[in-house]
Motif scaffolding. Structure first.
Motif, PDB file in Angstrom:
ATOM      1  N   GLY A 199       0.810  -1.209   0.000  1.00  0.00           N
ATOM      2  CA  GLY A 199       0.000   0.000   0.000  1.00  0.00           C
ATOM      3  C   GLY A 199       0.844   1.260   0.000  1.00  0.00           C
ATOM      4  N   MET A 200       1.977   1.196   0.691  1.00  0.00           N
ATOM      5  CA  MET A 200       2.881   2.339   0.730  1.00  0.00           C
ATOM      6  C   MET A 200       3.450   2.632  -0.656  1.00  0.00           C
ATOM      7  SD  MET A 200       4.098   4.289   3.235  1.00  0.00           S
ATOM      8  CE  MET A 200       3.776   5.687   2.193  1.00  0.00           C
ATOM      9  N   LEU A 201       3.824   1.576  -1.389  1.00  0.00           N
ATOM     10  CA  LEU A 201       4.337   1.758  -2.746  1.00  0.00           C
ATOM     11  C   LEU A 201       3.270   2.389  -3.646  1.00  0.00           C
ATOM     12  CD1 LEU A 201       6.215  -1.636  -3.296  1.00  0.00           C
ATOM     13  CD2 LEU A 201       7.187   0.571  -2.631  1.00  0.00           C
ATOM     14  N   SER A 202       2.014   1.964  -3.465  1.00  0.00           N
ATOM     15  CA  SER A 202       0.932   2.504  -4.291  1.00  0.00           C
ATOM     16  C   SER A 202       0.734   3.989  -4.041  1.00  0.00           C
ATOM     17  CB  SER A 202      -0.371   1.745  -4.012  1.00  0.00           C
ATOM     18  OG  SER A 202      -0.295   0.418  -4.480  1.00  0.00           O
ATOM     19  N   ILE A 203       0.754   4.404  -2.784  1.00  0.00           N
ATOM     20  CA  ILE A 203       0.542   5.829  -2.485  1.00  0.00           C
ATOM     21  C   ILE A 203       1.715   6.676  -2.968  1.00  0.00           C
ATOM     22  CG2 ILE A 203       0.554   7.470  -0.571  1.00  0.00           C
ATOM     23  CD1 ILE A 203      -1.537   6.021   0.786  1.00  0.00           C
ATOM     24  N   LEU A 204       2.935   6.188  -2.793  1.00  0.00           N
ATOM     25  CA  LEU A 204       4.094   6.957  -3.243  1.00  0.00           C
ATOM     26  C   LEU A 204       4.144   7.042  -4.766  1.00  0.00           C
ATOM     27  CD1 LEU A 204       6.841   5.708  -0.762  1.00  0.00           C
ATOM     28  CD2 LEU A 204       5.725   7.941  -0.796  1.00  0.00           C
ATOM     29  N   GLY A 205       3.651   6.022  -5.445  1.00  0.00           N
ATOM     30  CA  GLY A 205       3.632   6.059  -6.902  1.00  0.00           C
ATOM     31  C   GLY A 205       2.441   6.804  -7.466  1.00  0.00           C
ATOM     32  N   LEU A 206       1.301   6.759  -6.746  1.00  0.00           N
ATOM     33  CA  LEU A 206       0.054   7.362  -7.223  1.00  0.00           C
ATOM     34  C   LEU A 206      -0.518   8.290  -6.151  1.00  0.00           C
ATOM     35  CD1 LEU A 206      -1.280   3.991  -8.536  1.00  0.00           C
ATOM     36  CD2 LEU A 206      -1.092   5.990 -10.014  1.00  0.00           C
ATOM     37  N   PRO A 207       0.126   9.425  -5.891  1.00  0.00           N
ATOM     38  CA  PRO A 207      -0.363  10.322  -4.825  1.00  0.00           C
ATOM     39  C   PRO A 207      -1.790  10.804  -5.043  1.00  0.00           C
ATOM     40  CG  PRO A 207       1.839  10.982  -5.547  1.00  0.00           C
ATOM     41  CD  PRO A 207       1.352   9.952  -6.519  1.00  0.00           C
ATOM     42  N   ALA A 227      -7.583  12.367   3.877  1.00  0.00           N
ATOM     43  CA  ALA A 227      -7.169  11.810   2.585  1.00  0.00           C
ATOM     44  C   ALA A 227      -6.362  12.832   1.803  1.00  0.00           C
ATOM     45  CB  ALA A 227      -8.404  11.373   1.793  1.00  0.00           C
ATOM     46  N   ARG A 228      -6.791  14.098   1.864  1.00  0.00           N
ATOM     47  CA  ARG A 228      -6.058  15.156   1.178  1.00  0.00           C
ATOM     48  C   ARG A 228      -4.650  15.295   1.741  1.00  0.00           C
ATOM     49  NH1 ARG A 228      -8.374  21.245   1.217  1.00  0.00           N
ATOM     50  NH2 ARG A 228      -7.992  21.040   3.452  1.00  0.00           N
ATOM     51  N   ALA A 229      -4.508  15.182   3.053  1.00  0.00           N
ATOM     52  CA  ALA A 229      -3.187  15.297   3.671  1.00  0.00           C
ATOM     53  C   ALA A 229      -2.265  14.177   3.197  1.00  0.00           C
ATOM     54  CB  ALA A 229      -3.323  15.270   5.194  1.00  0.00           C
ATOM     55  N   ALA A 264       2.371  12.572   0.060  1.00  0.00           N
ATOM     56  CA  ALA A 264       2.952  11.644  -0.908  1.00  0.00           C
ATOM     57  C   ALA A 264       3.503  12.402  -2.111  1.00  0.00           C
ATOM     58  CB  ALA A 264       1.901  10.636  -1.359  1.00  0.00           C
ATOM     59  N   CYS A 265       2.834  13.470  -2.470  1.00  0.00           N
ATOM     60  CA  CYS A 265       3.252  14.273  -3.617  1.00  0.00           C
ATOM     61  C   CYS A 265       4.414  15.195  -3.272  1.00  0.00           C
ATOM     62  CB  CYS A 265       2.050  15.088  -4.105  1.00  0.00           C
ATOM     63  SG  CYS A 265       2.373  16.145  -5.524  1.00  0.00           S
ATOM     64  N   LEU A 308       6.077   8.740   5.111  1.00  0.00           N
ATOM     65  CA  LEU A 308       6.667   7.496   5.615  1.00  0.00           C
ATOM     66  C   LEU A 308       6.818   7.534   7.132  1.00  0.00           C
ATOM     67  CD1 LEU A 308       9.226   7.040   2.741  1.00  0.00           C
ATOM     68  CD2 LEU A 308       7.625   5.268   3.465  1.00  0.00           C
ATOM     69  N   GLN A 309       7.109   8.708   7.665  1.00  0.00           N
ATOM     70  CA  GLN A 309       7.245   8.843   9.106  1.00  0.00           C
ATOM     71  C   GLN A 309       5.897   8.648   9.804  1.00  0.00           C
ATOM     72  OE1 GLN A 309      10.261   9.601  11.078  1.00  0.00           O
ATOM     73  NE2 GLN A 309       8.735   8.673  12.427  1.00  0.00           N
ATOM     74  N   THR A 310       4.829   9.253   9.261  1.00  0.00           N
ATOM     75  CA  THR A 310       3.511   9.100   9.897  1.00  0.00           C
ATOM     76  C   THR A 310       3.040   7.652   9.834  1.00  0.00           C
ATOM     77  OG1 THR A 310       2.323   9.660   7.856  1.00  0.00           O
ATOM     78  CG2 THR A 310       2.847  11.474   9.344  1.00  0.00           C
ATOM     79  N   VAL A 311       3.357   6.966   8.743  1.00  0.00           N
ATOM     80  CA  VAL A 311       2.979   5.548   8.632  1.00  0.00           C
ATOM     81  C   VAL A 311       3.724   4.725   9.683  1.00  0.00           C
ATOM     82  CG1 VAL A 311       3.040   3.512   7.153  1.00  0.00           C
ATOM     83  CG2 VAL A 311       2.379   5.724   6.194  1.00  0.00           C
ATOM     84  N   ALA A 312       4.992   5.033   9.887  1.00  0.00           N
ATOM     85  CA  ALA A 312       5.763   4.312  10.905  1.00  0.00           C
ATOM     86  C   ALA A 312       5.174   4.538  12.293  1.00  0.00           C
ATOM     87  CB  ALA A 312       7.230   4.762  10.869  1.00  0.00           C
TER      88      ALA A 312
END
Length: 667
Positions: free
Chosen positions: A385-393, A407-409, A414-415, A422-426
């Motif tokens: 899921g992380m790869l998807s968001i970083l690739g498709l912000p 969702a906007r944040a 990501a953009c 990545l920090q917030t996900v961690a």
């Protein structure tokens, strides 16, 4: 078909009761119709449960409408009905809602067949609407009621299926599948991260395609292209042999054959935005080969290949941990991540190494398993899921939840700030807590009160599933800390919540206390001067900016306030100045009434962007941020241009918010 009732005599008796109830409803004044309505709805339920019920109600559709069945509802205005909303109505636990939707569709069938000349809808429009209703409800044609549906709707779960069968017998499959294929391509052009619903629709098309009794006509070619993107992308998996058989076939291929497979999958992936499960099998197999074949399988340009070569060890580990048959869609995210070149930002690669080894808390593991299942494990699911968001912000969606701000944040980070994302996900996945600061004071998601969402969201991508509940509570707490301040709290919340790049200048054209329009001319002049290249010195937008819009329906009626991101402003291929923006509501293509139709393709949009001509966008805007140190030329905006925008406002959401009229303040 399994009969739903007893015999024709029973139907006749129930129709007599319905006719009597309809006559009484028609003779009652508008003020008293609500009292008589329940008897008609009850009679309709009993008729629709019988064989032949749909045909009988269709024959009475004009009389039911004339009697006032739809009075006071959106169904009273068939010209503004949205086919996609029928999905919820036909699956509603409220039997009256389902009955009204069913009768409305049968009414439109009568219109489409020329049996009922309607003053608001032509036969062609009715047919188009019903084709789309069938397309988005295609599963009702091919699957019996599930246990959940039977529990949720009881016997009424079978009525919706009877309706679909009746409609398709009259309309035919070709028109339905044509609309369904068009709808799938329209959605895919927006490149959403969550594509499970799209995959289910493609599976339904595949079922119809395999039925010899169904003639798809010219639609077959477009349908085959979608089906092959998932189930038969290359020659080696053309007949959908299963992943184990495909893996065995790969072992016997030389490098030339593997390259042919790799380019076939990559071409399909970048063409459709969908990733075949077989693609995951191939990519994992190619880990034993060199970087060249990996780059071919990912469909990388020279930019992406450079990223792959520089960070080959990281990429190999990401594929090993995140790419599985169940998470194949993450491959597209990985490819676009490499194409964006964000690994060259110093914190991103170390943060992804941390993500690879990140321990997921028991609570987060349980949440991921509950929504996505136990295979693969929670860490792999989150990493994909992380790869998807970083690739498709711009592919992040809020689902069916009031969490557009969160969702906007995520999309904005990501953009614009991927290492912070990545920090917030961690924090969320490991610590079950996110701490943000508001005006220097910390806010912990564990200690904050309730958020905007009243229940935990379930229909989100893996990253949003874990992070959004924390952000939602923090956002709501920031709002509570603004209590008592004059004006709209977003003035202070947005820069603190989204990031330093959110402009500190702030404009709003709605009075928070009264809900009335205020200072509209000044508001519009400053928006033009801040964002329109002809009035801001041709200065491109440097950072994505949060904004608020007044959403309207296809009849231009006010629906609610909504958070979006302004991404850029430029001339489209037709030399029309357009605003390109991100809308977190899962589908940017919407009709907002009065000719304001959001574009998602064909006007210079990039994947995931919605767009409108500048005037039309300004007419739905009610909040924006800007840099107060970068002054444009507000006085240069022509009066005629402002008048056109004000006209759009007064004909839509501003109609009952004119200065002399008091209305509800935005919440």
């Amino acid at each position: 078909m399994t009969p739903l009732g007893s015999d024709d005599d029973t139907l006749d008796r129930r129709l007599a009761t319905l006719d009597d109830a309809t006559r009484i409803l028609g003779a009652t004044s508008d003020f008293g119709k609500q009292v008589k309505l329940s008897r008609v709805l009850g009679a309709l339920r009993r008729v629709l449960l019988l064989p032949g019920g749909c045909a009988a109600v269709r024959a009475r559709a004009s009389g039911l409408e004339a009697a006032g069945l739809f009075l006071g509802t959106d169904w009273a205005h068939p010209e503004i009905l949205i086919p996609a909303l029928s999905v919820g109505s036909l699956r509603s636990a409220n039997a009256d809602t389902m009955v009204l939707e069913t009768v409305s569709d049968l009414r439109l069938l009568a219109v489409a067949k020329g049996d009922y000349p309607h003053p608001s809808v032509s036969a062609e429009q009715a047919l188009g609407h019903l084709s789309q209703v069938l397309a988005v409800n295609l599963s009702l044609l091919f699957t019996p009621p599930s246990e959940a549906e039977r529990e949720h709707q009881g016997r009424m779960a079978r009525v919706s299926r009877e309706l679909m069968h009746h409609l398709v017998e009259e309309i035919g499959y070709e028109k339905v599948l044509e609309h369904l294929v068009d709808e799938i391509w329209r959605i895919l052009r927006q490149r959403p991260i969550q594509v499970e619903q799209v995959k289910r629709m493609i599976t339904q098309i595949a079922v119809a395609r395999s039925n010899p009794d169904i003639d798809l006509g010219a639609t077959g070619l477009g349908a085959d292209r979608l089906i092959s993107s998932l189930y038969g992308t290359t020659d080696a998996c053309r007949e959908d042999p299963g992943v184990e058989v495909y893996r065995t076939r790969l072992e016997s291929m030389d490098d030339s054959a593997l390259q042919y497979e790799a380019t076939g999958f990559a071409r399909s992936m970048h063409d459709t935005g969908l990733v075949s499960p077989y693609h995951a099998v191939l990519l994992r197999f190619l880990l034993t080969k060199g970087e060249y074949l990996l780059g071919e399988a990912l469909g990388l340009s020279s930019t992406g290949r450079d990223s792959l070569l520089c960070y080959h060890e990281l990429v190999r580990n990401l594929i090993e941990e995140a790419v599985h048959v169940e998470t194949a869609q993450g491959i597209y995210g990985l490819a676009l991540l490499l194409e964006r070149g964000i690994l060259y930002q110093p914190p991103v690669a170390p943060a992804l190494w941390r993500q690879l080894a990140l321990p997921v808390s028991p609570r987060c593991r349980e949440r991921l398993h509950e929504v996505f299942g136990p295979v693969p494990d929670a860490r792999a699911r989150l990493l994909s899921g992380m790869l998807s968001i970083l690739g498709l912000p711009l592919g992040v969606g809020q689902g069916d939840n009031p969490t557009c701000q969160s969702a906007r944040a995520l999309s904005m980070w990501a953009c614009n700030d991927p290492d912070y994302l990545l920090q917030t996900v961690a924090w969320a996945a490991r610590d079950d807590e996110i701490v943000m600061h508001f005006e220097g004071q910390p806010i912990s998601s564990l200690e904050a009160g309730a958020g905007v969402a009243t229940t935990l969201p379930m229909d989100l991508d893996p990253v949003s599933l874990l992070v959004v509940p924390h952000l939602d509570r923090i956002y709501a707490e920031m709002g509570r800390r603004c209590a008592g301040r004059e004006g709209d709290p977003h003035r202070w919340i947005n820069p603190e919540f989204h990031g330093w790049w959110s402009g500190r200048g702030f404009r709003i054209d709605v009075d928070v206390e009264t809900g009335r329009l205020i200072d509209v001319d000044e508001f519009l002049r400053h928006f033009y001067a801040s964002y329109h290249p002809f009035y801001n010195g041709n200065q491109p937008l440097v950072h994505p900016q949060p904004a608020g819009i007044a959403v309207t329906d296809s009849a231009a009626r006010f629906v609610g306030w909504h958070a979006i991101t302004v991404l850029r402003v430029s001339l489209d291929p037709q030399d029309t100045m357009r605003v390109y923006f991100y809308n977190p509501n899962n589908d940017s293509g919407q009709d907002w009434g009065d000719g304001v139709v959001v574009g998602t393709a064909g006007h210079g949009e990039r994947f995931g962007e919605g767009s409108l001509p500048f005037e039309q966008f300004a007419s739905r805007l009610y909040i924006f941020h800007f840099d107060p140190l970068e002054r444009g030329e507000p006085a240069a905006v022509e009066r005629a241009e402002l008048d056109r925008v004000v006209g759009y406002i007064h004909r839509s959401w501003g109609a009952d918010r004119l200065p002399e009229i008091v209305s509800d303040a935005p919440s």
